[in-house]
Design an enzyme around this catalytic site. Sequence first.
Site, PDB file in Angstrom:
ATOM      1  N   GLY A  44      35.590  47.372  42.684  1.00  0.00           N
ATOM      2  CA  GLY A  44      36.455  47.976  41.671  1.00  0.00           C
ATOM      3  C   GLY A  44      36.110  47.444  40.286  1.00  0.00           C
ATOM      4  O   GLY A  44      35.645  46.311  40.143  1.00  0.00           O
ATOM      5  N   LYS A  45      36.334  48.286  39.321  1.00  0.00           N
ATOM      6  CA  LYS A  45      36.087  47.856  37.945  1.00  0.00           C
ATOM      7  C   LYS A  45      37.300  48.246  37.134  1.00  0.00           C
ATOM      8  O   LYS A  45      37.703  49.399  37.128  1.00  0.00           O
ATOM      9  CB  LYS A  45      34.853  48.582  37.408  1.00  0.00           C
ATOM     10  N   ARG A  47      39.991  47.160  33.549  1.00  0.00           N
ATOM     11  CA  ARG A  47      39.928  46.847  32.123  1.00  0.00           C
ATOM     12  C   ARG A  47      39.479  45.415  31.877  1.00  0.00           C
ATOM     13  O   ARG A  47      38.731  45.138  30.952  1.00  0.00           O
ATOM     14  CB  ARG A  47      41.316  47.094  31.522  1.00  0.00           C
ATOM     15  N   GLY A  49      37.921  43.229  34.064  1.00  0.00           N
ATOM     16  CA  GLY A  49      36.780  42.674  34.773  1.00  0.00           C
ATOM     17  C   GLY A  49      36.499  43.448  36.034  1.00  0.00           C
ATOM     18  O   GLY A  49      36.755  44.650  36.104  1.00  0.00           O
ATOM     19  N   GLU A  50      36.003  42.735  37.030  1.00  0.00           N
ATOM     20  CA  GLU A  50      35.567  43.417  38.244  1.00  0.00           C
ATOM     21  C   GLU A  50      36.350  42.900  39.447  1.00  0.00           C
ATOM     22  O   GLU A  50      36.888  41.802  39.430  1.00  0.00           O
ATOM     23  CB  GLU A  50      34.086  43.133  38.470  1.00  0.00           C
ATOM     24  N   VAL A  51      36.367  43.713  40.493  1.00  0.00           N
ATOM     25  CA  VAL A  51      36.934  43.263  41.763  1.00  0.00           C
ATOM     26  C   VAL A  51      35.819  43.331  42.809  1.00  0.00           C
ATOM     27  O   VAL A  51      35.144  44.349  42.938  1.00  0.00           O
ATOM     28  CB  VAL A  51      38.144  44.127  42.188  1.00  0.00           C
ATOM     29  N   LYS A  64      39.057  39.033  42.107  1.00  0.00           N
ATOM     30  CA  LYS A  64      39.200  39.717  40.812  1.00  0.00           C
ATOM     31  C   LYS A  64      38.691  38.768  39.738  1.00  0.00           C
ATOM     32  O   LYS A  64      39.158  37.634  39.636  1.00  0.00           O
ATOM     33  CB  LYS A  64      40.676  40.075  40.607  1.00  0.00           C
ATOM     34  N   ASP A 168      53.097  48.862  35.743  1.00  0.00           N
ATOM     35  CA  ASP A 168      51.878  49.684  35.824  1.00  0.00           C
ATOM     36  C   ASP A 168      51.771  50.279  37.227  1.00  0.00           C
ATOM     37  O   ASP A 168      50.720  50.219  37.863  1.00  0.00           O
ATOM     38  CB  ASP A 168      50.647  48.836  35.462  1.00  0.00           C
TER      39      ASP A 168
HETATM   40  P1  ADP Z   1      42.688  46.027  37.083  1.00  0.00           P
HETATM   41  O1  ADP Z   1      43.754  45.083  36.628  1.00  0.00           O
HETATM   42  O2  ADP Z   1      41.410  45.818  36.383  1.00  0.00           O
HETATM   43  O3  ADP Z   1      43.157  47.459  37.083  1.00  0.00           O
HETATM   44  P2  ADP Z   1      43.127  45.957  39.950  1.00  0.00           P
HETATM   45  O4  ADP Z   1      43.739  44.706  40.470  1.00  0.00           O
HETATM   46  O5  ADP Z   1      44.028  47.134  39.795  1.00  0.00           O
HETATM   47  O6  ADP Z   1      42.354  45.637  38.602  1.00  0.00           O
HETATM   48  O7  ADP Z   1      41.915  46.369  40.897  1.00  0.00           O
HETATM   49  C1  ADP Z   1      41.045  47.454  40.550  1.00  0.00           C
HETATM   50  C2  ADP Z   1      40.635  48.211  41.802  1.00  0.00           C
HETATM   51  O8  ADP Z   1      39.946  47.332  42.713  1.00  0.00           O
HETATM   52  C3  ADP Z   1      41.797  48.799  42.621  1.00  0.00           C
HETATM   53  O9  ADP Z   1      42.185  50.068  42.130  1.00  0.00           O
HETATM   54  C4  ADP Z   1      41.189  48.881  44.009  1.00  0.00           C
HETATM   55  O10 ADP Z   1      40.375  50.039  44.107  1.00  0.00           O
HETATM   56  C5  ADP Z   1      40.278  47.647  44.050  1.00  0.00           C
HETATM   57  N1  ADP Z   1      40.992  46.500  44.657  1.00  0.00           N
HETATM   58  C6  ADP Z   1      41.772  45.615  43.984  1.00  0.00           C
HETATM   59  N2  ADP Z   1      42.281  44.681  44.805  1.00  0.00           N
HETATM   60  C7  ADP Z   1      41.823  44.972  46.043  1.00  0.00           C
HETATM   61  C8  ADP Z   1      42.013  44.371  47.346  1.00  0.00           C
HETATM   62  N3  ADP Z   1      42.777  43.292  47.490  1.00  0.00           N
HETATM   63  N4  ADP Z   1      41.395  44.948  48.411  1.00  0.00           N
HETATM   64  C9  ADP Z   1      40.632  46.051  48.233  1.00  0.00           C
HETATM   65  N5  ADP Z   1      40.417  46.655  47.050  1.00  0.00           N
HETATM   66  C10 ADP Z   1      40.998  46.140  45.949  1.00  0.00           C
HETATM   67 MG    MG Z   2      44.721  48.175  38.159  1.00  0.00          MG
HETATM   68 MG    MG Z   3      45.601  45.567  35.697  1.00  0.00          MG
END
Ligand code: ADP
Ligand code: MG
Ligand code: MG
Length: 390
Positions: A44-45, A47, A49-51, A64, A168
């Site tokens: 995941g990407k 605002r 950073g990356e996940v 994250k 959010d």
């Molecule tokens: P941001 O704050 O940058 O929006 P998020 O925490 O919402 O980051 O994570 C971004 C994306 O990463 C999510 O929409 C999802 O697709 C993926 N993701 C986040 N956390 C997990 C997790 N624990 N397991 C699987 N995918 C995840």
């Molecule tokens: Mg998010």
């Molecule tokens: Mg967020």
Amino acid sequence: KLLEADALWKEDFGDQMSSGSGRGQPHLVKQTVGKQVTMEKLIGKGRFGEVWRGKWRGEDVAVKTFSSREETSYKQESEMYNTILLRHDNILGFCAADTIGINSTTQHLLIMHYHRNGSLYDYLQSSDIDVEDMLILAHSAAAGLAHLHEEILEGGGCRVKPSIAHRDIKSKNILVKDNGQCCIGDLGHAIRNDSHEESEEKTKPAAKASTSLWCFKESNQTDGNDSLPSDTESKTASEPVKLLVGTKRYMAPEVLNGELNPAFFESFKRVDVYAFGLVLWEIAKRARPYADLYHPPFWDVVPHDPTLEDMKKVVVDEGQRPPIPNQWETDPLMCDIARMMCECWSHQPSARLTILRVKKNLHRKLKVMGHNASRGGKFTGGEKKLIHCN
Ligand code: ADP
Ligand code: MG
Ligand code: MG
């Protein structure tokens, strides 16, 4: 001996030795977390950073990452996960937080439980769900949000767990677990109510930010369908602030038109419930036998990357909400679900259901279906049947 240890640490961790939470053993334990994590696949990407999917102590985890510039966001989110009594089946499980040094740069990490189904947004695109799956997804998401919103008091009246508003709520910030239940993630914009609650009337004239809340001014930045950044310079108690936090597509009318009363904490919970109504619609639209292609809310009336003005025109000025399919009208369960979403996304914040009420309504429907919602299993015997509700 201590100096020797210090020198060794410096070799290992460079500049970080002189910053952060101090020196010595506690630091060693903290730093080790970051060293134990391996990152395997970018999933995941966002605002900040990356996940990544990664491994920590032999388990799959989600990592994250935040750059050093995003330290405030990292701190805010990790502090939120550290709230006492936050743990819940339907809130994303938090494992650890750490800061690591890579060459001369610093990176902050949040290590969370990994869910291979990804976000509810991803899941709904590809999965075939029936009405029972729909109820399980919706009820569990409501249960997670209800736990966030809930304030837990001790016998003596002392606050143990503060009420938390997410700010959010959207399908991309909700994850789907292997058992078909949701958990609420991305607490990056969440706020805690650490103050004594005032009545709505009492707080009305002073539509200013309460000192205990994190408030952010409007930002000019656009970032597609994603969250607005948290402007850390504008946390202030004295100047009136526009509380434009969250994702534009999911913003409640009172956020879009600046009428939210930030001194009344309930306002933020009502904003969450509005967005939850949209998520409920996203889920219900995908349920058989009426399943339609996945669409995000307002896909037909705003551009891909809507501006605040686009959203305000549609949501506030025209009072539009996602369309309810005609076929639902003859189905008592879908009719009830439709009514519930309408009562979540009502224009008038005080007319909205509480998330606790939503959770209880959905729980009742699951029970009628013979599903044991509290145990999390899909079937507990008995035939699946549609429910007759008034
Ligand atoms: P941001 O704050 O940058 O929006 P998020 O925490 O919402 O980051 O994570 C971004 C994306 O990463 C999510 O929409 C999802 O697709 C993926 N993701 C986040 N956390 C997990 C997790 N624990 N397991 C699987 N995918 C995840
Ligand atoms: Mg998010
Ligand atoms: Mg967020």
